[in-house]
Design an enzyme around this catalytic site. Structure first.
Site, PDB file in Angstrom:
ATOM      1  N   THR A 136     -71.640 -46.666   5.455  1.00 24.24           N
ATOM      2  CA  THR A 136     -70.331 -46.020   5.379  1.00 24.24           C
ATOM      3  C   THR A 136     -70.436 -44.559   4.959  1.00 24.24           C
ATOM      4  O   THR A 136     -71.344 -44.185   4.202  1.00 24.24           O
ATOM      5  CB  THR A 136     -69.440 -46.773   4.367  1.00 24.24           C
ATOM      6  N   TYR A 145     -68.158 -49.400  -4.009  1.00 27.97           N
ATOM      7  CA  TYR A 145     -68.400 -49.823  -2.621  1.00 27.97           C
ATOM      8  C   TYR A 145     -69.442 -48.920  -1.967  1.00 27.97           C
ATOM      9  O   TYR A 145     -70.451 -49.397  -1.415  1.00 27.97           O
ATOM     10  CB  TYR A 145     -67.080 -49.787  -1.843  1.00 27.97           C
TER      11      TYR A 145
HETATM   12  N1  UFG Z   1     -53.720 -44.959   1.924  1.00 28.95           N
HETATM   13  C1  UFG Z   1     -52.439 -44.740   1.459  1.00 28.95           C
HETATM   14  N2  UFG Z   1     -51.639 -45.826   1.261  1.00 28.95           N
HETATM   15  C2  UFG Z   1     -52.039 -47.107   1.510  1.00 28.95           C
HETATM   16  C3  UFG Z   1     -53.357 -47.307   1.994  1.00 28.95           C
HETATM   17  C4  UFG Z   1     -54.168 -46.203   2.188  1.00 28.95           C
HETATM   18  O1  UFG Z   1     -52.041 -43.613   1.207  1.00 28.95           O
HETATM   19  O2  UFG Z   1     -51.253 -48.034   1.288  1.00 28.95           O
HETATM   20  C5  UFG Z   1     -54.592 -43.800   2.122  1.00 28.95           C
HETATM   21  C6  UFG Z   1     -55.827 -43.870   1.251  1.00 28.95           C
HETATM   22  O3  UFG Z   1     -55.578 -43.336  -0.028  1.00 28.95           O
HETATM   23  C7  UFG Z   1     -56.818 -43.058   2.074  1.00 28.95           C
HETATM   24  C8  UFG Z   1     -56.380 -43.315   3.514  1.00 28.95           C
HETATM   25  O4  UFG Z   1     -55.050 -43.808   3.447  1.00 28.95           O
HETATM   26  O5  UFG Z   1     -56.655 -41.699   1.799  1.00 28.95           O
HETATM   27  C9  UFG Z   1     -57.229 -44.348   4.212  1.00 28.95           C
HETATM   28  O6  UFG Z   1     -57.299 -45.487   3.369  1.00 28.95           O
HETATM   29  P1  UFG Z   1     -57.881 -46.887   3.858  1.00 28.95           P
HETATM   30  O7  UFG Z   1     -57.721 -47.842   2.729  1.00 28.95           O
HETATM   31  O8  UFG Z   1     -57.310 -47.242   5.191  1.00 28.95           O
HETATM   32  O9  UFG Z   1     -59.417 -46.556   4.119  1.00 28.95           O
HETATM   33  P2  UFG Z   1     -60.503 -45.939   3.107  1.00 28.95           P
HETATM   34  O10 UFG Z   1     -60.727 -44.522   3.525  1.00 28.95           O
HETATM   35  O11 UFG Z   1     -60.187 -46.181   1.695  1.00 28.95           O
HETATM   36  O12 UFG Z   1     -61.751 -46.859   3.401  1.00 28.95           O
HETATM   37  C10 UFG Z   1     -62.114 -47.236   4.698  1.00 28.95           C
HETATM   38  C11 UFG Z   1     -62.837 -48.574   4.658  1.00 28.95           C
HETATM   39  C12 UFG Z   1     -64.136 -48.438   3.952  1.00 28.95           C
HETATM   40  C13 UFG Z   1     -64.905 -47.298   4.519  1.00 28.95           C
HETATM   41  C14 UFG Z   1     -64.095 -46.044   4.478  1.00 28.95           C
HETATM   42  C15 UFG Z   1     -64.780 -44.860   5.021  1.00 28.95           C
HETATM   43  O13 UFG Z   1     -62.043 -49.531   3.999  1.00 28.95           O
HETATM   44  O14 UFG Z   1     -64.842 -49.622   4.106  1.00 28.95           O
HETATM   45  O15 UFG Z   1     -62.924 -46.248   5.228  1.00 28.95           O
HETATM   46  O16 UFG Z   1     -63.962 -43.731   4.743  1.00 28.95           O
HETATM   47  F1  UFG Z   1     -66.026 -47.086   3.819  1.00 28.95           F
END
Ligand code: UFG
Length: 327
Positions: A117, A141
């Protein structure tokens, strides 16, 4: 026709990978404990219910199916959750992967494709994130995935295990034919949560943090379509089978979108309002994660075809409205 052991084949990305592998003439053997995966998602090859924390179950799968390669998707993968229960993430991801890697070597299997990741890079202001960038994860993670990359390097040195490591950026979308899709329980990812909110299936979307150092104050991510992502895995498998050696590849498009931009695109695609509120930052979130590498294109010949935000949301919306798993 050769068997490929696919851990996490009942999950979101793993199930799409199984479809791509079957289309490419392989037999994907899903190994999954069904803790976050779905039996209904296993449609393209045999299924083994097993746990990576149980070495004997892994050995039995190698014995029965004699896979020529392993694709390792199985992991706990929620950034926010990993900050609340780091022990669970370290044990499940690192110990489980170590068991799998040891079993792979013991079975004489030499080819390993690993889902890493961009979270291994951490928050690096104004740095172009390519495969040579320093890895300073800011959440458990990402740290657990970096540790598994290290294990793979040590096992190559000691036993000659060849690996292709893919560092994913943000995976989105769904199979356009609707056979498999994204379904997490509980859901934490931005796009499916937003589609639920649009559809009235849950409360308003909360934007996690509006005070980041970005043009509109919300986090920026590089979204890649799950079908493009798994196509890269088939190419990675070919790479290993052609004896090209271990290699790391970023999988992103190089274009970043803020949370507000994703909301706006979703409003346009669905032609519906997005109920939302603004909340605090989520612990462990990086400000900006955008790939700065074209290595997968130049070396693997990867050609993403569906990774526009509009296409990803369109495919996710279709799945949201028509697809589901039951058990
Ligand atoms: N977000 C919100 N509100 C929500 C959910 C997410 O504002 O209800 C924001 C998060 O703060 C983040 C963005 O949307 O800024 C994307 O969040 P996600 O939870 O969709 O994805 P992440 O970037 O946290 O993580 C995902 C995968 C990981 C991977 C990562 C790589 O879950 O496994 O992408 O960036 F490693």
């Amino acid at each position: 026709m050769a068997n490929i052991l696919v851990t996490g084949g009942a999950g979101y990305i793993g199930s799409h990978a199984c479809k791509a592998l079957a289309a490419a003439g392989h037999i994907p053997v899903t190994f999954d404990n069904l803790v976050t995966g779905w039996r209904d998602a296993v449609k393209f090859g045999p299924f083994v219910q097993g746990d990576l924390l149980n070495r004997a179950e892994i050995d039995a799968a190698f014995e029965q199916y004699q896979p020529v390669a392993v694709m390792h998707f199985a992991a706990l993968s929620q950034v926010g959750d990993s900050m609340k229960q780091p022990g669970t993430y370290w044990r499940n991801n690192v110990e489980g992967s170590l068991n799998l890697i040891e079993a792979t070597v013991a079975a004489g299997c030499k080819h390993f494709v690993f889902s890493s990741t961009c979270a291994t890079y951490g928050d690096q202001d104004n740095v172009v994130l390519d495969e040579n960038s320093a890895q300073h994860p800011i959440n458990a993670y990402g740290a657990s995935k970096r540790a598994i990359e290290d294990i793979l390097r040590d096992f190559e040195a000691a036993y000659g295990l060849q690996s292709v490591i893919f560092r994913y950026f943000n995976v989105a979308g769904a199979d356009p034919e609707g056979e498999v899709g994204e379904f997490h329980q509980p859901e934490t990812h931005l796009i499916p949560l937003m589609l639920d909110a649009i559809d009235g299936k849950r409360d308003a979307l909360t934007i996690f943090g509006t005070d980041y150092d970005t043009p509109d104050g919300t986090c920026i991510r590089d979204y890649v379509h799950v079908c493009d992502l798994v196509d890269a895995h088939v190419l990675g498998l070919n790479w290993l089978r052609e004896d090209k050696g271990s290699r790391v590849f970023n999988l992103g498009t190089g274009t970043g979108f803020s949370v507000r931009e994703v909301v706006e695109h979703s409003r346009e695609v669905t032609n519906r309002a997005v109920p939302m509120t603004e909340g605090d930052r989520r612990p462990g979130d990086c400000t900006k994660l955008v790939s700065g590498s074209v290595r997968a294109e130049t070396e693997l010949g990867w050609r993403p075809t569906r990774s526009t935000l509009q296409q990803m949301i369109t495919d996710a919306w279709r799945w949201h409205q028509t697809g589901h798993y039951s058990a």
